[in-house]
Design a protein around this motif. Sequence first.
Motif, PDB file in Angstrom:
ATOM      1  N   GLY B 113       0.812  -1.212   0.000  1.00 20.35           N
ATOM      2  CA  GLY B 113       0.000   0.000   0.000  1.00 20.35           C
ATOM      3  C   GLY B 113       0.839   1.251   0.000  1.00 20.35           C
ATOM      4  N   GLU B 114       2.145   1.083  -0.233  1.00 19.96           N
ATOM      5  CA  GLU B 114       3.043   2.239  -0.172  1.00 19.96           C
ATOM      6  C   GLU B 114       2.800   3.176  -1.356  1.00 19.96           C
ATOM      7  OE1 GLU B 114       4.104   0.880   3.238  1.00 19.96           O
ATOM      8  OE2 GLU B 114       4.930   2.745   2.444  1.00 19.96           O
ATOM      9  N   ASP B 115       3.178   4.431  -1.177  1.00 21.26           N
ATOM     10  CA  ASP B 115       2.910   5.440  -2.200  1.00 21.26           C
ATOM     11  C   ASP B 115       3.532   5.080  -3.544  1.00 21.26           C
ATOM     12  OD1 ASP B 115       2.845   8.611  -0.311  1.00 21.26           O
ATOM     13  OD2 ASP B 115       1.655   6.769  -0.189  1.00 21.26           O
ATOM     14  N   LEU B 118       1.377   2.585  -5.277  1.00 21.17           N
ATOM     15  CA  LEU B 118       0.120   3.176  -5.727  1.00 21.17           C
ATOM     16  C   LEU B 118       0.345   4.054  -6.955  1.00 21.17           C
ATOM     17  CD1 LEU B 118      -1.458   4.113  -2.263  1.00 21.17           C
ATOM     18  CD2 LEU B 118      -1.943   2.124  -3.684  1.00 21.17           C
TER      19      LEU B 118
END
Lengths: 137, 138
Positions: B113-115, B118
């Motif tokens: 779910g890390e930037d 994404l």
Amino acid sequence: MMWPKLDADFLKPFPKQGGDSVLPSDCKTEDEAWKQCLDRILIFRSYEDDWDGQGAEAIPTDVADSAMILAVMLRERSVRAPSWVVPGFGGEISFDWHWPNRTTLTLDVADPYEAELVLLPNEGASQRWAIRQAVAV
Amino acid sequence: MKSESDPITNDEYVARLIWQYHYKRGMAPPIIPKAFVPKRNESEGISVFRMACVANPEDVLAAIAPENRDLYAIALLSVADLLDLGLSVQSDPIPEVPGHAVIPEVCIENASGEDAWLRRMRSLASLANLRIVREPKV
């Protein structure tokens, strides 16, 4: 199991009704958009394994049910309907709010009564929140 | 047409099958980033198909059961653009259709779910939205 109270900090990033996030293109009103969202969750709830023909996992009924309840809670708190709601390949349900400037707000329900919220702007770091099921005492 | 054994070159395009709910008809742009999230069994990378190995894009639908084929859109990604994103394309033959390949960096083990992850999904969706060759037929 149940959702905890949605506090002001968690609700803050959500667009309010009448806001400027994108609504589904086939919905004329926010009420229609929320109805479509809830109807879609019911469809996803019936998905079995391999629902996409490429190995996607079924949506557990308790995940779908908790996502439905959370959607109703958000609607009751005057949150604008999501731009879309989609099933995940791993059995989760995701709500997305999308703005024309490419900012997205994603609410993922991957386990019953547990959700993660990510606000990802077009540039810059994201902000994140999480809520977990309330503990009965 | 190229053979599957021919090396993948920068001037090629690969097709990604986009599930109906990841294609938002009427929205601009229609393909959402979740169309590129790997499945739990995609440990080798997400599936794509080399256009150089088929006569036309819809040929790749042979990899999908007939009753599900109308549920998919098809979008093309430039191999050169994928390389610019730091991604690669590796041949991964399957019996159903020639030209199957994977993007190994976009695999379930790397999913987070890390930037950065994404934004990678968002970049892939942006590329796909440039070249939509087929909408879902439902």
